[in-house]
Every structure is written in C-alpha cells, then in structure tokens.
Scaffold this active site. Structure first.
Site, PDB file in Angstrom:
ATOM      1  N   MET A   1      -1.052  -0.122 -14.264  1.00 40.97           N
ATOM      2  CA  MET A   1      -2.088   0.732 -13.676  1.00 40.97           C
ATOM      3  C   MET A   1      -1.630   1.216 -12.300  1.00 40.97           C
ATOM      4  O   MET A   1      -2.446   1.569 -11.448  1.00 40.97           O
ATOM      5  CB  MET A   1      -3.417  -0.018 -13.585  1.00 40.97           C
ATOM      6  CG  MET A   1      -3.937  -0.402 -14.976  1.00 40.97           C
ATOM      7  SD  MET A   1      -5.712  -0.688 -15.070  1.00 40.97           S
ATOM      8  CE  MET A   1      -5.879  -2.042 -13.923  1.00 40.97           C
TER       9      MET A   1
ATOM     10  N   HIS B   1       5.764  -5.964 -11.050  1.00 42.86           N
ATOM     11  CA  HIS B   1       6.010  -4.865 -12.001  1.00 42.86           C
ATOM     12  C   HIS B   1       7.506  -4.566 -12.101  1.00 42.86           C
ATOM     13  O   HIS B   1       8.030  -4.296 -13.182  1.00 42.86           O
ATOM     14  CB  HIS B   1       5.312  -3.583 -11.538  1.00 42.86           C
ATOM     15  CG  HIS B   1       3.816  -3.655 -11.515  1.00 42.86           C
ATOM     16  ND1 HIS B   1       3.097  -3.576 -10.351  1.00 42.86           N
ATOM     17  CD2 HIS B   1       2.919  -3.790 -12.514  1.00 42.86           C
ATOM     18  CE1 HIS B   1       1.804  -3.648 -10.625  1.00 42.86           C
ATOM     19  NE2 HIS B   1       1.666  -3.783 -11.931  1.00 42.86           N
TER      20      HIS B   1
END
Ligand code: PAF
Length: 286
Positions: free
Chosen positions: A32, A39
C-alpha cells in the site's frame, strides 16, 4: 533506473504477456506504498526468485475498517518510486481505483473459519475480506508465479495463502521475515505517524513480547505471562491491548504452552496508533 509506473490493467497485461512469451517468471510484491526497509527486503527476495518483479501500490479502501485510518494512511508515491529505483524492478503498478473496483463491482472474497475468527478478524470487521478481495485481483491481474508478503502481518499471510490455494490461483505465496528497527520495533508504514518519543515507547511492545516468549519457552503458563505482559505495557503508557496471545503457528488455536510450533501475536494501541507484531516461540516438550 526508474521503473515504469503503470496505472491501467491493459498496459500491465501487455508487459506480462511479453515476459511470458519470452519464458520469464514473474514475482509480485503487493503493497500500500509508504515503502520502508521491510518492503525493500521483499523486493530483494522477489528479485532473487524471479526474472521480472512487479511492485503494486494501492491503498485499498475495502480493507480499512476505520475511515480515519484510511484518511491518515501515508501516500508517498514519488518517494516510493525513488526508493525502488536502485532495485531495478520491472514495473510499479499503481492502479487507478477503477482498475480494481470498476463501477458496479459487487464481488467479495471471504476466507472464513479458524484463521479469520480470531485476533485481527473480530477487531477489524471486514478487513480480511478487503485484503482477500484485492489480493485475489492483484494475483489475477499480474499473473505472477510468486508473491512476497511480510510475516509482520502473520494472519494476513495465512489468509492470502489459503485464498490462493482455495481458488486454484497458480501462485506461490512466500512469507519473509519481519524487518525491525534497531530498537526492535517492527517496521510499518504507520510508524511514520509516531513521534520520536512514541517510537521509543513503541519498542517496549517487542521487548515485552520477547520476555513473554522466553517465559513460555521455559514452561511457564501463558495466563501468567500474558497478565504480566499486559501490566508491563500499561506501565509503559500503552492503551488497550487488544490481544496478546500464544497460538499454534498453523491453526492459530490458542495455546497454554508452546508444545508445537507456536507464535506470540499482539495488537496494542499507543495513543491513536494501533501496533501489531508477532514472533516465533521456541517449542517445549510436555
Ligand atoms: O499488507 C499490505 O500492505 C496490504 O494488506 C496488501 C497485502 C498490500 C493488500 O492491500
């Protein structure tokens, strides 16, 4: 090199079709945005596993059970693209909302039963349906061979694994270790909203989890360890501790002792930020 940002499904499909024709494998890292080192570790794992890597960035309204959380969720597309540049990903898919939820969209993917009935499930009504629905779409839109998720959202990882298996989506879901700050705090996009002081306080959650996990691995009963942990978190200034559970790592059934592969999973409020985390608990013989 900056990767192309694709906002339409047809553009994405043109590329994936060309990769497929060339016999290349495809990985997807669904996010997101508000990318952090956690990430980027998924991107590294994806690069090592497949020929092509797609990072998706979509703040999915359907998985927010709280309008304020959705409104405050960090949106940092420009910085995200810059962070991805050194990794040489092949595409950043930032779908326009109508590419995920076109007019008249009326379908929901729901994973029901023991893995969604507990913890995040009851505390965040509709959350896992939102996650399963968007992730099913991202799996189908990208036609990836492998998908990479962090273990930080342990229950989410179980939900998307179950969903892909149940729906025969030919993708391997890979769970990667949680990346932590030096303080032990699990990296999360929501940490961007914590003040300096709150960041220090937030690290107490991980320290408390480690103390409880050590006690459990030494054979102490969970009820006593949980009570002690709740006291420690209250003393450190935490608000509501929604759960602080010892559970079977596979079925998520509550345990008194880690007599099988087990995890400690917790959710607690610090001011207006909700933190979640989980760690493995060493098994004891009983
Ligand atoms: O973990 C997340 O960031 C989201 O839940 C996901 C998997 C990208 C689905 O929107």
């Amino acid at each position: 090199m900056t990767a192309p940002i694709l906002r339409r499904l047809d553009g994405l499909r043109t590329r994936t079709a060309a990769w497929r024709r060339a016999g290349e494998t495809i990985a997807v890292v669904p996010t997101m945005g508000a990318l952090h080192a956690g990430h980027l570790s998924l991107v590294e794992a994806a690069k090592a596993a497949c020929d092509r890597v797609i990072v998706t960035i979509f703040v999915n309204p359907k998985q927010f059970n709280n309008a304020e959380d959705l409104a405050n969720y960090p949106r940092t597309e420009h910085e995200d693209a810059a962070k991805l540049a050194p990794y040489g990903v092949d595409a950043i898919y930032v779908p326009d909302p109508d590419q995920i939820y076109p007019d008249g969209f009326a379908s929901t993917v729901a994973v029901t039963g023991s893995i969604t009935d507990v913890m995040e499930g009851p505390f965040r009504p509709g959350h896992f349906e939102g996650v399963a629905t968007v992730v099913a779409k991202l799996f189908l839109q990208t036609s990836a061979d492998k998908a990479f998720f962090g273990q930080k959202d342990y229950q989410q990882l179980m939900v998307v694994t179950r969903m892909a298996r149940d729906l025969d989506i030919p993708i391997e879901v890979v769970g990667c270790p949680t990346v932590r700050e030096a303080s032990g705090l699990a990296m999360s996009s929501r940490n961007l909203r914590l003040s300096e002081a709150a960041l220090t306080q937030a690290a107490v959650l991980y320290a408390t989890m480690q103390t409880a996990a050590t006690g459990a691995a030494q054979g102490e009963p969970w009820s006593a360890l949980e009570a002690e942990a709740r006291r420690a978190l209250a003393a450190a200034g935490f608000g509501e501790v929604e759960y602080f559970d010892l559970r079977c790592a596979e079925s998520l059934k509550a345990l008194d002792y880690p007599d099988r592969p087990a995890r400690l999973l917790a959710a607690a409020w610090l001011g207006d930020i909700r933190l979640i985390d989980n760690i493995e608990v060493a098994q004891v013989q009983r």
